[in-house]
Design a protein around this motif. Structure first.
Motif, PDB file in Angstrom:
ATOM      1  N   PHE A 195       0.998  -1.117  -0.014  1.00  0.00           N
ATOM      2  CA  PHE A 195       0.044  -0.133   0.007  1.00  0.00           C
ATOM      3  C   PHE A 195       0.894   1.214  -0.009  1.00  0.00           C
ATOM      4  N   VAL A 196       0.698   2.163  -0.895  1.00  0.00           N
ATOM      5  CA  VAL A 196       1.422   3.347  -1.153  1.00  0.00           C
ATOM      6  C   VAL A 196       0.429   4.514  -1.104  1.00  0.00           C
ATOM      7  N   SER A 197       1.076   5.472  -0.049  1.00  0.00           N
ATOM      8  CA  SER A 197       0.372   6.630   0.106  1.00  0.00           C
ATOM      9  C   SER A 197       0.663   7.807  -0.667  1.00  0.00           C
ATOM     10  N   ILE A 198      -0.124   8.896  -0.551  1.00  0.00           N
ATOM     11  CA  ILE A 198       0.133   9.978  -1.215  1.00  0.00           C
ATOM     12  C   ILE A 198       1.035  11.126  -0.241  1.00  0.00           C
ATOM     13  N   ASP A 199       1.130  10.728   1.219  1.00  0.00           N
ATOM     14  CA  ASP A 199       1.826  11.807   1.778  1.00  0.00           C
ATOM     15  C   ASP A 199       3.335  11.604   1.665  1.00  0.00           C
ATOM     16  N   ASP A 215      -2.863   5.708  -2.249  1.00  0.00           N
ATOM     17  CA  ASP A 215      -2.631   5.833  -3.650  1.00  0.00           C
ATOM     18  C   ASP A 215      -2.364   5.022  -4.601  1.00  0.00           C
ATOM     19  N   SER A 216      -1.815   4.042  -4.344  1.00  0.00           N
ATOM     20  CA  SER A 216      -1.671   2.710  -5.230  1.00  0.00           C
ATOM     21  C   SER A 216      -1.440   1.547  -4.287  1.00  0.00           C
ATOM     22  N   ILE A 217      -1.683   0.359  -4.992  1.00  0.00           N
ATOM     23  CA  ILE A 217      -1.658  -0.898  -4.281  1.00  0.00           C
ATOM     24  C   ILE A 217      -0.786  -1.669  -5.249  1.00  0.00           C
ATOM     25  N   ASN A 218       0.096  -2.279  -4.836  1.00  0.00           N
ATOM     26  CA  ASN A 218       0.900  -3.094  -5.874  1.00  0.00           C
ATOM     27  C   ASN A 218       1.389  -4.404  -5.315  1.00  0.00           C
ATOM     28  N   ILE A 219       1.154  -5.581  -6.255  1.00  0.00           N
ATOM     29  CA  ILE A 219       1.093  -6.870  -6.082  1.00  0.00           C
ATOM     30  C   ILE A 219       2.675  -7.286  -6.311  1.00  0.00           C
TER      31      ILE A 219
END
Ligand code: MTE
Ligand code: MO
Length: 384
Positions: free
Chosen positions: A150-154, A216-220
């Motif tokens: 899980f990647v944030s926008i902060d 912001d994004s979800i990466n597998i």
């Protein structure tokens, strides 16, 4: 400055750090209601609160080891079945100040209130992942994906002004019973900026650090997230490890939190003019969906104990065979004791796997001051 657009906060919060904003409620607020009001919910940040002005343009992208990468708008996420999950969020640094008193640790100081119990509303991550072709109960994708990042926008200093990020195993993410949410509501209201507006992850039963805000994004990924907060922080070290001999690569990122409890109806030192009855109440919770089996209260520093009553709904006593109990949510406990003279009052909880809190902070001390779950002790002084 980068901190010029911070939201307003309740004046009674105890501020542990202003920029980034880290604050907790007075302990008594935690036992005033079973569900912690948003205003009194601890706020734990590593950078300025991001501003999402245009919700129409907001989207979450799904990338990595999947066949069809996708962008999801809030409308897409809201069109999935909505779940409400009562879950206690706890920072791994809860009770750090007390650990630091035994021997100095590095990190923002926290009393006993870096914890709160909320009803989170949103889509299940397992349903979201189905939209990109990953079925329920998947441990690995065909292309070798085993972790969900899980990647944030902060932006935070620890990531060199990059975003906060974390990951969980794919199997947990695709297990609908793990109740991992992409939440857009907290206690029935729209999630506010402090807690991750417009969308955050909630990983029940796991230290708060994995519940990434402002998604912001979800990466597998094939491997776990390599971010600072997974690899260089929030790990468990024995008391013998110091800043000269630490090797972060030898330890796994902390996930489930251990059994915890604390007394919230009394301060560390409470003065009573004369002997009398005292109400001892607080919270108890364990990670990994393990419920609370029992809470014990002692008036003699832990030699003898009485069992406290527990409840999960206001005023409704909780019985251990109640299978409808909220497995991710804390129990509040209560005992009324007769205090004849000055005493030390202690609380300890036992979870459904018979895990017990450790007696002293000494045996669990670690250089980052995480996971202080030692018996919580308060002093009652009778007299003047
Ligand atoms: N997510 C982002 N994007 N940035 C952060 O600094 N802090 C984490 C987690 N998610 C953080 C984050 C930590 S350490 C905790 S304990 C929880 O959020 C706190 O959530 P809260 O502020 O809603 O109580
Ligand atoms: Mo945290």
């Amino acid at each position: 400055s980068e901190y010029s657009r911070e939201p307003t906060r309740h004046p009674s919060l105890v501020i542990n750090s202003k920029q980034p904003f880290n604050a907790e409620p007075p302990r008594s607020a935690l036992v005033t209601s079973y569900v912690t009001p948003v205003d009194f919910f601890y706020k734990r940040n590593h950078g300025p609160i991001p501003v999402v002005d245009d919700i129409e343009r907001y989207s979450v992208s799904l990338n990595g080891l999947i066949e069809t990468p996708k962008e999801l708008t809030m409308r897409d996420i809201r069109s999935l079945p909505k779940y409400s999950v009562a879950a206690t969020l706890q920072c791994a640094g809860n009770r750090r100040t007390a650990m630091s008193k035994f021997k100095t640790v590095k990190g923002v100081g926290w009393g006993i209130s870096a914890i709160g119990n909320a009803v989170w509303g949103g889509a299940k991550l397992a349903d979201v992942l189905e939209l990109v072709g990953i079925p329920k109960f998947t441990a690995a994708t065909k292309s070798g994906g085993k972790h969900v990042e899980f990647v944030s926008i902060d932006k935070c200093k620890e990531e060199n002004e990059g975003p906060y990020k974390a990951s969980i195993p794919l199997f947990q993410a695709t297990n609908p019973d793990a109740d991992v949410l992409l939440a857009y509501e907290m206690n029935g209201e729209c999630l506010n900026r402090d807690h991750g507006y417009p969308l955050r992850v909630v990983v029940p039963g796991v230290i708060g650090a994995r519940s990434v805000k402002w998604l912001d994004s979800i990466n597998i990924l094939a491997n776990e997230c390599q971010g600072f907060f997974m690899q260089k922080d929030y790990k468990m070290f024995p008391p013998s490890v110091n800043w000269d001999n630490i090797d972060w690569s030898t330890r796994r990122p902390q996930m489930d939190f251990p059994v915890q409890s604390a007394i919230c109806s009394l301060e560390d030192l409470t003065i009573m003019k004369q002997p009398g009855k005292v109400r001892v109440s607080g919270y108890a919770v364990s990670g990994g969906g393990r419920g609370i089996e029992r809470v014990d209260v002692s008036m003699d520093g832990g030699k003898t104990w009485v069992e406290a009553t527990r409840y999960q709904k206001p005023g409704i006593s909780y019985v251990s065979d109640d299978t409808n109990s909220d497995k991710w949510a804390w129990v509040l406990f209560e005992a009324t004791v007769d205090v004849p003279h000055s005493v030390e009052i202690v609380a300890k909880a036992v979870d459904s796997a018979a895990n017990v809190q450790p007696e002293s902070v000494q045996e669990i001390w670690n250089l980052r001051g995480v996971l202080n779950t030692s018996w919580h002790r308060v002093q009652l002084h009778v007299g003047h």
